[in-house]
Write a protein that holds these residues in place. Structure first.
Motif, PDB file in Angstrom:
ATOM      1  N   SER A 227       0.831  -1.210   0.000  1.00  0.00           N
ATOM      2  CA  SER A 227       0.000   0.000   0.000  1.00  0.00           C
ATOM      3  C   SER A 227       0.860   1.252   0.000  1.00  0.00           C
ATOM      4  CB  SER A 227      -0.926  -0.009   1.219  1.00  0.00           C
ATOM      5  OG  SER A 227      -1.754  -1.151   1.233  1.00  0.00           O
ATOM      6  N   LEU A 228       1.900   1.258   0.828  1.00  0.00           N
ATOM      7  CA  LEU A 228       2.801   2.405   0.862  1.00  0.00           C
ATOM      8  C   LEU A 228       3.493   2.603  -0.483  1.00  0.00           C
ATOM      9  CD1 LEU A 228       4.419   4.630   2.311  1.00  0.00           C
ATOM     10  CD2 LEU A 228       6.006   2.834   3.078  1.00  0.00           C
ATOM     11  N   ALA A 229       3.947   1.512  -1.103  1.00  0.00           N
ATOM     12  CA  ALA A 229       4.632   1.622  -2.391  1.00  0.00           C
ATOM     13  C   ALA A 229       3.705   2.204  -3.455  1.00  0.00           C
ATOM     14  CB  ALA A 229       5.143   0.248  -2.824  1.00  0.00           C
ATOM     15  N   ILE A 230       2.441   1.796  -3.453  1.00  0.00           N
ATOM     16  CA  ILE A 230       1.489   2.323  -4.435  1.00  0.00           C
ATOM     17  C   ILE A 230       1.302   3.824  -4.243  1.00  0.00           C
ATOM     18  CG2 ILE A 230      -0.939   2.309  -5.123  1.00  0.00           C
ATOM     19  CD1 ILE A 230      -0.949  -0.690  -4.605  1.00  0.00           C
ATOM     20  N   PHE A 231       1.030   4.242  -3.010  1.00  0.00           N
ATOM     21  CA  PHE A 231       0.790   5.659  -2.766  1.00  0.00           C
ATOM     22  C   PHE A 231       2.031   6.500  -3.061  1.00  0.00           C
ATOM     23  CE2 PHE A 231      -2.748   4.208   0.059  1.00  0.00           C
ATOM     24  CZ  PHE A 231      -3.756   4.873  -0.611  1.00  0.00           C
ATOM     25  N   PHE A 288      -3.175  -1.818 -10.380  1.00  0.00           N
ATOM     26  CA  PHE A 288      -3.826  -3.113 -10.575  1.00  0.00           C
ATOM     27  C   PHE A 288      -2.852  -4.268 -10.386  1.00  0.00           C
ATOM     28  CE2 PHE A 288      -6.961  -0.489 -12.962  1.00  0.00           C
ATOM     29  CZ  PHE A 288      -8.074  -0.850 -12.211  1.00  0.00           C
ATOM     30  N   ALA A 289      -1.561  -4.041 -10.618  1.00  0.00           N
ATOM     31  CA  ALA A 289      -0.579  -5.097 -10.387  1.00  0.00           C
ATOM     32  C   ALA A 289      -0.450  -5.421  -8.904  1.00  0.00           C
ATOM     33  CB  ALA A 289       0.773  -4.691 -10.962  1.00  0.00           C
ATOM     34  N   PHE A 290      -0.602  -4.404  -8.039  1.00  0.00           N
ATOM     35  CA  PHE A 290      -0.485  -4.611  -6.596  1.00  0.00           C
ATOM     36  C   PHE A 290      -1.845  -4.535  -5.900  1.00  0.00           C
ATOM     37  CE2 PHE A 290       3.692  -3.139  -7.893  1.00  0.00           C
ATOM     38  CZ  PHE A 290       4.534  -3.980  -7.193  1.00  0.00           C
ATOM     39  N   GLN A 291      -2.929  -4.662  -6.651  1.00  0.00           N
ATOM     40  CA  GLN A 291      -4.255  -4.479  -6.078  1.00  0.00           C
ATOM     41  C   GLN A 291      -4.540  -5.487  -4.971  1.00  0.00           C
ATOM     42  OE1 GLN A 291      -7.436  -5.273  -8.780  1.00  0.00           O
ATOM     43  NE2 GLN A 291      -8.967  -4.153  -7.604  1.00  0.00           N
ATOM     44  N   ARG A 292      -4.137  -6.729  -5.160  1.00  0.00           N
ATOM     45  CA  ARG A 292      -4.438  -7.759  -4.167  1.00  0.00           C
ATOM     46  C   ARG A 292      -3.790  -7.422  -2.824  1.00  0.00           C
ATOM     47  NH1 ARG A 292      -1.748 -12.513  -2.825  1.00  0.00           N
ATOM     48  NH2 ARG A 292      -0.255 -12.140  -4.513  1.00  0.00           N
ATOM     49  N   HIS A 293      -2.523  -7.010  -2.857  1.00  0.00           N
ATOM     50  CA  HIS A 293      -1.846  -6.651  -1.608  1.00  0.00           C
ATOM     51  C   HIS A 293      -2.441  -5.382  -1.009  1.00  0.00           C
ATOM     52  CE1 HIS A 293       1.049  -9.736  -2.521  1.00  0.00           C
ATOM     53  NE2 HIS A 293       1.344  -9.163  -3.670  1.00  0.00           N
ATOM     54  N   PHE A 294      -2.846  -4.442  -1.866  1.00  0.00           N
ATOM     55  CA  PHE A 294      -3.443  -3.195  -1.374  1.00  0.00           C
ATOM     56  C   PHE A 294      -4.755  -3.480  -0.639  1.00  0.00           C
ATOM     57  CE2 PHE A 294      -6.327   0.420  -2.068  1.00  0.00           C
ATOM     58  CZ  PHE A 294      -5.606   1.412  -1.422  1.00  0.00           C
ATOM     59  N   VAL A 295      -5.601  -4.329  -1.206  1.00  0.00           N
ATOM     60  CA  VAL A 295      -6.880  -4.676  -0.582  1.00  0.00           C
ATOM     61  C   VAL A 295      -6.636  -5.406   0.740  1.00  0.00           C
ATOM     62  CG1 VAL A 295      -8.998  -6.017  -0.840  1.00  0.00           C
ATOM     63  CG2 VAL A 295      -8.122  -4.691  -2.758  1.00  0.00           C
ATOM     64  N   GLN A 296      -5.640  -6.278   0.780  1.00  0.00           N
ATOM     65  CA  GLN A 296      -5.310  -6.970   2.023  1.00  0.00           C
ATOM     66  C   GLN A 296      -4.902  -5.982   3.108  1.00  0.00           C
ATOM     67  OE1 GLN A 296      -2.289  -9.827   1.092  1.00  0.00           O
ATOM     68  NE2 GLN A 296      -3.688 -11.231   0.048  1.00  0.00           N
TER      69      GLN A 296
END
Length: 304
Positions: A227-231, A288-296
């Motif tokens: 989540s941090l990496a995405i933001f 979308f590549a990291f969506q699963r980890h973001f939702v978790q």
């Protein structure tokens, strides 16, 4: 009748486990999201959000004369307007391609450095004992309230004195410095939720601090780290304020290059539309590549 009262024995009902309450909250959230009214609302929100994106994409595939004469929605009735000529011209523009790679060279190292340093600092503040730990962490938290605008001119003077002004490295260092306080605060709080017994068991088995951090804490903290990496990536990729001040013409990112084209919007729509879509699609792919980890990570924070 005896002279003293005997306390009435009542059956003791065992307290429900913590996982049971968490499962109930997750179940209520799932039922709420599965209701027809919520799903209809989400569909409407998605359509409202995706309409400008679709318009930008179709405009990027149309000729400048077609975009000047009528709206992008006419492409549905006349698909012959669509072609890849604008993208061909875009990738032949050396200024735009250089700006795109500058954006990559700024966003990727910044994200890696912020996440890596924050993970190490978050583990230290959460589980290592050292003098002044709480005071240093309060200083880090206090830096969260410092606006970016306050540090622009002083840091620009400092970078000019050391030869970093107008370079990609200078932009990266500025983003790293201002991204670390929030990143450390986020990961420290997430790592502090790891059960102490798990870490103590790893230490009793002879695990070093580095081994515990790399083999235990990092896998458990993967949702928060993702989540941090995405933001962080989205923030740096879409930034224009810092790049306007710290980057020169040879190190400017895509946002600044596109902004310079806005002065002649009418004649440069063939460059602006595909360039803006290119700038937009990369963060979407990353998300979308990291969506699963973001939702978790979001769900883990919602049920604690």
């Amino acid at each position: 009748m005896s002279g003293h009262l005997t306390a009435e024995r009542r059956p003791v009902t065992p307290a429900p486990p913590a996982d049971a309450g968490r499962s109930r909250r997750t179940g209520r959230l799932g039922r709420l999201l599965s209701s027809s009214a919520v799903q209809a609302l989400l569909i409407v929100v998605a359509l409202v959000w995706i309409t400008p994106l679709a318009g930008l994409f179709l405009s990027s595939l149309r000729d400048e004369s077609d975009n000047a004469s009528d709206g992008w929605w006419t492409a549905f009735t006349d698909p012959s307007q669509l072609s890849l000529d604008n993208y061909t011209a875009l990738f032949q523009d050396s200024g735009i391609t250089t700006a795109f790679w500058n954006t990559v060279l700024i966003a990727v190292p910044t994200t890696v450095l912020v996440v890596g340093i924050a993970a190490l600092a978050g583990y230290a503040f959460a589980w290592l004992e050292f003098p002044g730990r709480d005071a240093v962490f309060l200083v880090v938290v206090g830096l969260l309230v410092v606006p970016v605008q306050i540090g622009l001119l002083p840091v620009a003077k400092l970078f000019g004195a050391v030869g970093l002004f107008g370079t990609v490295a200078g932009v990266v260092l500025f983003h790293v410095a201002y991204g670390l306080p929030f990143a450390v605060f986020l990961l420290r709080n997430y790592f502090a939720e790891i059960p102490r017994e798990m870490l103590e068991a790893a230490r009793m088995d002879g695990g070093s601090e580095w081994r515990i951090f790399s083999r235990l804490v990092l896998p458990l903290g993967r949702p928060a780290i993702a989540s941090l990496a995405i933001f962080q990536f989205l923030w740096v990729w879409n930034d224009m304020l810092v790049a306007l001040l710290f980057a020169d013409s040879g190190s400017q990112p895509l946002t600044v290059a596109l902004q310079s084209q806005m002065r002649q919007f009418g004649s440069n729509i063939g460059v602006l539309a595909p360039g803006a879509f290119l700038s937009l699609i990369v963060p979407l792919v990353v998300f979308f590549a990291f969506q699963r980890h973001f939702v978790q990570g979001v769900m883990a924070g919602s049920v604690k």
